[in-house]
Design a protein around this motif. Structure first.
Motif, PDB file in Angstrom:
ATOM      1  N   TYR A  10       0.878  -1.176   0.000  1.00  0.00           N
ATOM      2  CA  TYR A  10       0.000   0.000   0.000  1.00  0.00           C
ATOM      3  C   TYR A  10       0.919   1.229   0.000  1.00  0.00           C
ATOM      4  O   TYR A  10       1.392   1.665   1.047  1.00  0.00           O
ATOM      5  CB  TYR A  10      -0.902  -0.047   1.233  1.00  0.00           C
ATOM      6  CG  TYR A  10      -1.900   1.092   1.369  1.00  0.00           C
ATOM      7  CD1 TYR A  10      -2.413   1.765   0.260  1.00  0.00           C
ATOM      8  CD2 TYR A  10      -2.350   1.484   2.620  1.00  0.00           C
ATOM      9  CE1 TYR A  10      -3.335   2.792   0.395  1.00  0.00           C
ATOM     10  CE2 TYR A  10      -3.276   2.513   2.768  1.00  0.00           C
ATOM     11  CZ  TYR A  10      -3.759   3.158   1.646  1.00  0.00           C
ATOM     12  OH  TYR A  10      -4.661   4.188   1.788  1.00  0.00           O
ATOM     13  N   GLY A  37       2.122   5.233  -0.711  1.00  0.00           N
ATOM     14  CA  GLY A  37       1.519   6.569  -0.680  1.00  0.00           C
ATOM     15  C   GLY A  37       2.422   7.536   0.045  1.00  0.00           C
ATOM     16  O   GLY A  37       3.479   7.151   0.565  1.00  0.00           O
ATOM     17  N   SER A  38       1.999   8.798   0.079  1.00  0.00           N
ATOM     18  CA  SER A  38       2.793   9.817   0.766  1.00  0.00           C
ATOM     19  C   SER A  38       2.533   9.776   2.284  1.00  0.00           C
ATOM     20  O   SER A  38       3.429  10.034   3.082  1.00  0.00           O
ATOM     21  CB  SER A  38       2.438  11.213   0.253  1.00  0.00           C
ATOM     22  OG  SER A  38       2.453  11.239  -1.138  1.00  0.00           O
ATOM     23  N   PHE A  39       1.290   9.549   2.644  1.00  0.00           N
ATOM     24  CA  PHE A  39       0.891   9.454   4.059  1.00  0.00           C
ATOM     25  C   PHE A  39       1.488  10.602   4.881  1.00  0.00           C
ATOM     26  O   PHE A  39       2.126  10.385   5.914  1.00  0.00           O
ATOM     27  CB  PHE A  39       1.275   8.089   4.644  1.00  0.00           C
ATOM     28  CG  PHE A  39       0.765   6.927   3.830  1.00  0.00           C
ATOM     29  CD1 PHE A  39      -0.600   6.678   3.748  1.00  0.00           C
ATOM     30  CD2 PHE A  39       1.634   6.102   3.112  1.00  0.00           C
ATOM     31  CE1 PHE A  39      -1.086   5.617   2.966  1.00  0.00           C
ATOM     32  CE2 PHE A  39       1.161   5.051   2.341  1.00  0.00           C
ATOM     33  CZ  PHE A  39      -0.196   4.815   2.280  1.00  0.00           C
ATOM     34  N   GLY A  44      -8.884   7.845   6.743  1.00  0.00           N
ATOM     35  CA  GLY A  44      -9.261   7.303   5.428  1.00  0.00           C
ATOM     36  C   GLY A  44      -8.240   6.270   4.971  1.00  0.00           C
ATOM     37  O   GLY A  44      -8.600   5.162   4.552  1.00  0.00           O
ATOM     38  N   HIS A  45      -6.946   6.611   5.089  1.00  0.00           N
ATOM     39  CA  HIS A  45      -5.881   5.665   4.749  1.00  0.00           C
ATOM     40  C   HIS A  45      -6.010   4.395   5.608  1.00  0.00           C
ATOM     41  O   HIS A  45      -5.887   3.287   5.112  1.00  0.00           O
ATOM     42  CB  HIS A  45      -4.502   6.266   5.051  1.00  0.00           C
ATOM     43  CG  HIS A  45      -4.088   7.401   4.178  1.00  0.00           C
ATOM     44  ND1 HIS A  45      -3.594   8.592   4.668  1.00  0.00           N
ATOM     45  CD2 HIS A  45      -4.053   7.539   2.822  1.00  0.00           C
ATOM     46  CE1 HIS A  45      -3.269   9.390   3.670  1.00  0.00           C
ATOM     47  NE2 HIS A  45      -3.545   8.794   2.541  1.00  0.00           N
ATOM     48  N   ILE A  79      -8.693   1.918   4.549  1.00  0.00           N
ATOM     49  CA  ILE A  79      -8.296   1.105   3.384  1.00  0.00           C
ATOM     50  C   ILE A  79      -7.296   0.028   3.831  1.00  0.00           C
ATOM     51  O   ILE A  79      -7.381  -1.134   3.429  1.00  0.00           O
ATOM     52  CB  ILE A  79      -7.656   2.010   2.284  1.00  0.00           C
ATOM     53  CG1 ILE A  79      -8.651   3.062   1.778  1.00  0.00           C
ATOM     54  CG2 ILE A  79      -7.072   1.180   1.127  1.00  0.00           C
ATOM     55  CD1 ILE A  79      -9.847   2.539   1.046  1.00  0.00           C
ATOM     56  N   ARG A  91      -4.581   0.397  -3.445  1.00  0.00           N
ATOM     57  CA  ARG A  91      -4.807   1.850  -3.443  1.00  0.00           C
ATOM     58  C   ARG A  91      -6.262   2.100  -3.061  1.00  0.00           C
ATOM     59  O   ARG A  91      -7.119   1.235  -3.201  1.00  0.00           O
ATOM     60  CB  ARG A  91      -4.526   2.453  -4.832  1.00  0.00           C
ATOM     61  CG  ARG A  91      -3.095   2.346  -5.288  1.00  0.00           C
ATOM     62  CD  ARG A  91      -2.164   3.361  -4.656  1.00  0.00           C
ATOM     63  NE  ARG A  91      -2.386   4.712  -5.158  1.00  0.00           N
ATOM     64  CZ  ARG A  91      -1.715   5.775  -4.758  1.00  0.00           C
ATOM     65  NH1 ARG A  91      -0.763   5.655  -3.839  1.00  0.00           N
ATOM     66  NH2 ARG A  91      -1.963   6.972  -5.244  1.00  0.00           N
ATOM     67  N   GLY A  92      -6.527   3.320  -2.581  1.00  0.00           N
ATOM     68  CA  GLY A  92      -7.883   3.676  -2.174  1.00  0.00           C
ATOM     69  C   GLY A  92      -8.513   4.646  -3.153  1.00  0.00           C
ATOM     70  O   GLY A  92      -7.817   5.432  -3.790  1.00  0.00           O
ATOM     71  N   ARG A  95     -11.603   7.575  -3.551  1.00  0.00           N
ATOM     72  CA  ARG A  95     -12.622   8.412  -2.923  1.00  0.00           C
ATOM     73  C   ARG A  95     -13.607   8.937  -3.958  1.00  0.00           C
ATOM     74  O   ARG A  95     -14.770   8.621  -3.952  1.00  0.00           O
ATOM     75  CB  ARG A  95     -11.979   9.606  -2.203  1.00  0.00           C
ATOM     76  CG  ARG A  95     -11.292   9.264  -0.915  1.00  0.00           C
ATOM     77  CD  ARG A  95     -10.350  10.339  -0.477  1.00  0.00           C
ATOM     78  NE  ARG A  95      -9.249  10.456  -1.421  1.00  0.00           N
ATOM     79  CZ  ARG A  95      -8.204  11.262  -1.280  1.00  0.00           C
ATOM     80  NH1 ARG A  95      -8.136  12.059  -0.238  1.00  0.00           N
ATOM     81  NH2 ARG A  95      -7.240  11.286  -2.160  1.00  0.00           N
ATOM     82  N   ASP A 122     -10.119  10.998  -8.049  1.00  0.00           N
ATOM     83  CA  ASP A 122      -9.134   9.976  -7.661  1.00  0.00           C
ATOM     84  C   ASP A 122      -9.039   8.943  -8.771  1.00  0.00           C
ATOM     85  O   ASP A 122      -7.961   8.484  -9.117  1.00  0.00           O
ATOM     86  CB  ASP A 122      -9.601   9.207  -6.393  1.00  0.00           C
ATOM     87  CG  ASP A 122      -9.113   9.839  -5.106  1.00  0.00           C
ATOM     88  OD1 ASP A 122      -8.349  10.806  -5.177  1.00  0.00           O
ATOM     89  OD2 ASP A 122      -9.523   9.359  -4.032  1.00  0.00           O
ATOM     90  N   GLU A 178      -5.730   7.614 -10.511  1.00  0.00           N
ATOM     91  CA  GLU A 178      -5.340   6.232 -10.223  1.00  0.00           C
ATOM     92  C   GLU A 178      -5.293   5.387 -11.490  1.00  0.00           C
ATOM     93  O   GLU A 178      -4.480   4.468 -11.603  1.00  0.00           O
ATOM     94  CB  GLU A 178      -6.296   5.603  -9.199  1.00  0.00           C
ATOM     95  CG  GLU A 178      -6.249   6.261  -7.818  1.00  0.00           C
ATOM     96  CD  GLU A 178      -4.953   5.994  -7.047  1.00  0.00           C
ATOM     97  OE1 GLU A 178      -4.226   5.041  -7.386  1.00  0.00           O
ATOM     98  OE2 GLU A 178      -4.659   6.758  -6.117  1.00  0.00           O
ATOM     99  N   THR A 231     -13.464   3.892  -0.417  1.00  0.00           N
ATOM    100  CA  THR A 231     -13.550   4.368   0.959  1.00  0.00           C
ATOM    101  C   THR A 231     -14.999   4.404   1.473  1.00  0.00           C
ATOM    102  O   THR A 231     -15.940   4.496   0.690  1.00  0.00           O
ATOM    103  CB  THR A 231     -12.911   5.767   1.067  1.00  0.00           C
ATOM    104  OG1 THR A 231     -12.804   6.127   2.423  1.00  0.00           O
ATOM    105  CG2 THR A 231     -13.719   6.806   0.340  1.00  0.00           C
ATOM    106  N   TYR A 246     -15.348   8.785   5.207  1.00  0.00           N
ATOM    107  CA  TYR A 246     -13.946   9.151   5.007  1.00  0.00           C
ATOM    108  C   TYR A 246     -13.698   9.785   3.644  1.00  0.00           C
ATOM    109  O   TYR A 246     -12.565  10.092   3.284  1.00  0.00           O
ATOM    110  CB  TYR A 246     -13.045   7.912   5.139  1.00  0.00           C
ATOM    111  CG  TYR A 246     -13.141   7.231   6.476  1.00  0.00           C
ATOM    112  CD1 TYR A 246     -12.952   7.952   7.653  1.00  0.00           C
ATOM    113  CD2 TYR A 246     -13.417   5.874   6.572  1.00  0.00           C
ATOM    114  CE1 TYR A 246     -13.032   7.333   8.884  1.00  0.00           C
ATOM    115  CE2 TYR A 246     -13.492   5.248   7.815  1.00  0.00           C
ATOM    116  CZ  TYR A 246     -13.303   5.984   8.960  1.00  0.00           C
ATOM    117  OH  TYR A 246     -13.380   5.372  10.179  1.00  0.00           O
ATOM    118  N   ILE A 253     -11.804  13.128   3.440  1.00  0.00           N
ATOM    119  CA  ILE A 253     -10.579  13.303   4.235  1.00  0.00           C
ATOM    120  C   ILE A 253      -9.335  13.148   3.367  1.00  0.00           C
ATOM    121  O   ILE A 253      -9.200  12.168   2.636  1.00  0.00           O
ATOM    122  CB  ILE A 253     -10.508  12.268   5.380  1.00  0.00           C
ATOM    123  CG1 ILE A 253     -11.752  12.365   6.250  1.00  0.00           C
ATOM    124  CG2 ILE A 253      -9.248  12.453   6.211  1.00  0.00           C
ATOM    125  CD1 ILE A 253     -11.793  11.347   7.378  1.00  0.00           C
TER     126      ILE A 253
END
Ligand code: ADP
Length: 158
Positions: free
Chosen positions: A6, A8-10, A16-17, A20, A87-88, A90, A94, A98, A119, A123, A126
């Motif tokens: 998974y 991402g930048s986080f 929300g992250h 997922i 990946r998530g 929204r 997105d 994606e 999601t 969420y 977010i």
């Protein structure tokens, strides 16, 4: 045994992250949540701090590992011995992004497969940038992030 990455930048991780990630950890044998970074791009939090906050936030999820990587996600996946990305999604915006990312990854590595999870409605709105914006303007962002992130951001002067 199927492991999913998974990526991402986080910056920072949000609820929300986390949602997922939790769903992914119920589907796959193992999920590696990996902070992707670029040394030329300075983020809001350092990569080390993002990793630390994720570790504190996911400590109850037994089949989740936290890591970071620089460079292409497909190369990192190969290094970790898997071809599955998580990946998530929204909103439809997105989806556009994606789609491009997933097809690019597929072009770079034929084996790579991206699994998308949608999601929960609560969420949907977010994002890490929204959290940063509220925080910088002294608003209440408690319900948007895991407790360790809230505690850290509430007590630091970034
Ligand atoms: P990136 O910079 O790679 O897009 P992000 O940290 O912004 O990294 O997002 C990582 C992944 O998590 C992306 O697939 C993104 O769509 C998803 N994501 C971000 N926020 C949410 C949310 N609130 N609900 C579900 N998925 C989310």
């Amino acid at each position: 045994m199927t492991t999913a990455i998974y990526p991402g930048s986080f910056d920072p991780i949000t609820n929300g992250h986390l949602d997922i990630l939790k769903s992914g950890s119920e589907i796959f044998d193992k999920v590696i949540i990996a902070v992707s970074y670029n040394i030329e791009k300075k983020g809001f939090l350092s990569v080390e701090k993002r990793v630390e906050l994720i570790k504190e936030s996911v400590k109850d999820l037994k089949n989740v590992e936290v890591d970071s990587f620089e460079g292409l996600t497909v190369d990192y996946a190969k290094k970790r011995g898997t071809h599955v990305l998580l990946r998530g999604l929204r909103t439809s915006s997105d989806f556009e992004y994606e789609l491009q990312l997933s097809q690019t990854n597929n072009y770079l590595s034929k084996d790579i497969k991206t699994v998308f999870l949608i999601t929960k409605p609560e969420y949907n709105f977010i994002s890490s940038s929204m959290v940063k914006e509220i925080m910088k303007n002294n608003g209440d962002f408690k319900q948007f992030v895991p407790d360790p992130v809230y505690k850290y951001l509430s007590n630091c002067d970034i």
